[in-house]
Each structure stands twice: as structure tokens, then as C-alpha cells.
Design a protein around this motif. Structure first.
Motif, mmCIF file in Angstrom:
data_model
loop_
_atom_site.group_PDB
_atom_site.id
_atom_site.type_symbol
_atom_site.label_atom_id
_atom_site.label_comp_id
_atom_site.label_asym_id
_atom_site.label_seq_id
_atom_site.Cartn_x
_atom_site.Cartn_y
_atom_site.Cartn_z
ATOM 1 N N LEU A 30 0.847 -1.173 0.090
ATOM 2 C CA LEU A 30 -0.018 -0.091 -0.017
ATOM 3 C C LEU A 30 0.872 1.179 0.083
ATOM 4 C CD1 LEU A 30 -2.857 1.142 0.119
ATOM 5 C CD2 LEU A 30 -3.029 1.087 2.692
ATOM 6 N N ALA A 31 0.916 2.215 -1.147
ATOM 7 C CA ALA A 31 1.712 3.269 -1.210
ATOM 8 C C ALA A 31 1.303 4.487 -0.904
ATOM 9 C CB ALA A 31 2.227 3.307 -2.786
ATOM 10 N N MET A 32 0.092 4.921 -1.289
ATOM 11 C CA MET A 32 -0.677 6.123 -0.757
ATOM 12 C C MET A 32 0.309 7.324 -1.026
ATOM 13 S SD MET A 32 -3.591 5.212 0.428
ATOM 14 C CE MET A 32 -4.046 6.732 1.223
ATOM 15 N N GLY A 71 0.434 8.245 -11.193
ATOM 16 C CA GLY A 71 1.073 6.692 -11.193
ATOM 17 C C GLY A 71 1.257 6.045 -12.422
ATOM 18 N N VAL A 72 0.261 6.457 -13.341
ATOM 19 C CA VAL A 72 0.632 5.692 -14.697
ATOM 20 C C VAL A 72 1.817 6.342 -15.366
ATOM 21 C CG1 VAL A 72 -0.334 6.056 -17.080
ATOM 22 C CG2 VAL A 72 -2.049 5.769 -15.400
ATOM 23 N N ARG A 73 2.211 7.617 -15.207
ATOM 24 C CA ARG A 73 3.406 8.213 -15.614
ATOM 25 C C ARG A 73 4.823 7.566 -14.984
ATOM 26 N NH1 ARG A 73 -0.861 10.360 -16.732
ATOM 27 N NH2 ARG A 73 -1.129 11.434 -18.875
ATOM 28 N N ILE A 74 4.405 7.248 -13.650
ATOM 29 C CA ILE A 74 5.567 6.646 -12.931
ATOM 30 C C ILE A 74 6.119 5.138 -13.748
ATOM 31 C CG2 ILE A 74 6.403 5.544 -10.716
ATOM 32 C CD1 ILE A 74 4.800 7.850 -9.383
ATOM 33 N N SER A 75 5.106 4.551 -14.007
ATOM 34 C CA SER A 75 5.183 3.263 -14.439
ATOM 35 C C SER A 75 5.834 3.319 -15.879
ATOM 36 C CB SER A 75 3.937 2.364 -14.702
ATOM 37 O OG SER A 75 3.815 1.631 -13.477
ATOM 38 N N ALA A 76 5.208 4.057 -16.790
ATOM 39 C CA ALA A 76 5.794 4.439 -18.098
ATOM 40 C C ALA A 76 7.115 4.939 -18.022
ATOM 41 C CB ALA A 76 4.827 5.378 -18.972
ATOM 42 N N ALA A 77 7.468 5.897 -17.046
ATOM 43 C CA ALA A 77 8.946 6.440 -17.293
ATOM 44 C C ALA A 77 9.923 5.461 -16.684
ATOM 45 C CB ALA A 77 9.029 7.671 -16.302
ATOM 46 N N ILE A 78 9.641 4.737 -15.785
ATOM 47 C CA ILE A 78 10.490 3.713 -15.070
ATOM 48 C C ILE A 78 10.732 2.555 -16.286
ATOM 49 C CG2 ILE A 78 11.037 2.041 -13.367
ATOM 50 C CD1 ILE A 78 9.460 3.807 -11.512
ATOM 51 N N ALA A 79 9.565 2.229 -16.747
ATOM 52 C CA ALA A 79 9.859 1.028 -17.974
ATOM 53 C C ALA A 79 10.529 1.594 -19.067
ATOM 54 C CB ALA A 79 8.372 0.743 -18.375
ATOM 55 N N GLN A 80 10.541 2.750 -19.412
ATOM 56 C CA GLN A 80 11.113 3.334 -20.461
ATOM 57 C C GLN A 80 12.732 3.375 -20.343
ATOM 58 O OE1 GLN A 80 9.015 6.903 -21.648
ATOM 59 N NE2 GLN A 80 8.324 6.133 -23.280
#
Length: 203
Positions: A30-32, A71-80
Motif C-alpha cells: 500500500l503506497a498512498m 501513477g501511470v506516468r511513473i510506470s511508463a517512465a521507469i519502464a522506458q
């Protein structure tokens, strides 16, 4: 099959998983609103725990939205970033599909249903799915609608009823190797009309 690293940061949970055809190791917390502070260490944790070497990872899959703007952009940026550094591919997975797979695992009797995620005020993201023989197919992609539109007409599963997991992101990516792509194409899912801003009228 080569290993996949998967991320899910589009909701309050922060989830990371790594796996192949034989095993999956997952870390979900749970990150909040602290996803950016913990997700990299979570990646290190699952990488260290898995009997998988970095050179065996062929793809990084991520939950691409729609969902939390940040949150969506965190995943995308880290994945890239990881894909470029490791010279591997990425697999953006629609978050509604992740929800749908989780829904089916919770209730195998589902046949036709709608996933619903809160956007803002009375607006929700919805997508329609059909399930058969344990597999889910999308019958209508994400739309931004008033939450009353589907009320009473369909079996609706909301984001409050489903815990999103990187394990599901990984499972979808395993089934869809042909959708793996280069890092620069690993982009978030944008839904038409999904912005609270309007062009100012000239006086």
C-alpha cells in the motif's frame, strides 16, 4: 520463455513482479502516493529474490492506464528508463485489462462485465469485457463516461472491488509477446476527453 519484469503503480497499491513460465515473485504494498519513493527499491527486492539474472529479462511490462495521472506516468517512465538501460523491450498493458483478469480470478462465473475506475467528480473510465473458458476478451475499449451510464444495465466491477497486481500485468504480457515494442513506444493510455482543462475563451 524469457523473463518479464512487471509494474503496477496506477492506484493506491504499488506492485512489482518478475517471472517466467516456471515462477513469479511479487512484491505488493500500500503506497498512498509514495510510489516514486519505493518502486525502484521494490524492483531491486524482487530481482534479488528471484533465481533470474538480469540478462534473462527480455521485457518490462507496465500497467499503462487509464488511472492515477501521476501513477501511470511513473510506470511508463521507469519502464522506458530500464528498457533503454538494459536494451530490452517494453509492453504497455491497459489497466482495465489488468482489472478484468483480476475480476475473473475472483469470480470464475463472470461472462460479460464492465470495469469502472474513478476519474474525477462523477466521471469514470469504463471498458467492457467477455469471459469464456477462463480467458478474457475486450469488447469495448476505455471510455470516459458519467458513472450513471452503466448503472443497472451491466455487471459493473469498480476499482474499489479489485486489487491491482503486477502479477496480472506480467501474465497478460506473457500471452502477447507480439505486442512487445521499443522503449520509445512504451506510452501511457490516454482516453478521449480525459482532461479537466479547457481552452480559455478570448475576451
Amino acid at each position: 520463455m524469457a523473463a518479464i519484469l512487471a509494474l503496477e503503480t496506477t492506484a493506491e497499491l504499488c506492485s512489482v513482479a518478475i517471472g517466467n513460465n516456471e515462477m513469479v515473485i511479487e512484491d505488493t504494498r500500500l503506497a498512498m502516493r509514495v510510489h516514486n519513493e519505493i518502486v525502484l527499491s521494490m524492483i531491486d527486492t524482487v530481482m534479488a529474490a528471484a533465481p533470474i539474472e538480469r540478462h534473462e529479462v527480455a521485457c518490462i511490462a507496465f500497467s499503462a492506464g487509464p488511472g492515477s495521472f501521476t501513477g501511470v506516468r511513473i510506470s511508463a517512465a521507469i519502464a522506458q528508463g530500464i528498457a533503454l538501460a538494459w536494451d530490452i523491450l517494453v509492453c504497455p498493458v491497459g489497466t482495465s485489462r489488468v482489472m478484468a483478469l483480476s475480476c475473473l480470478e475472483q469470480d470464475h462465473r463472470l461472462t460479460k462485465f464492465v470495469t469502472s475506475r474513478r476519474s474525477r467528480q462523477n466521471l469514470v473510465y469504463v471498458a467492457e469485457f467477455a469471459a469464456r473458458s477462463g480467458k478474457v476478451s475486450t469488447t469495448s475499449n476505455d471510455l470516459l463516461v458519467d458513472e450513471k451510464v452503466y448503472r443497472g444495465q451491466h455487471r459493473v466491477v469498480s476499482d474499489s472491488q479489485v486489487a491491482l497486481s503486477a502479477r496480472h500485468v506480467l501474465k497478460i504480457a506473457q500471452r502477447e509477446v507480439d505486442t512487445w515494442t521499443n522503449a520509445e513506444r512504451g506510452l501511457p493510455v490516454y482516453v478521449e476527453g480525459d482532461t479537466p482543462w479547457h481552452v480559455a475563451e478570448s475576451s
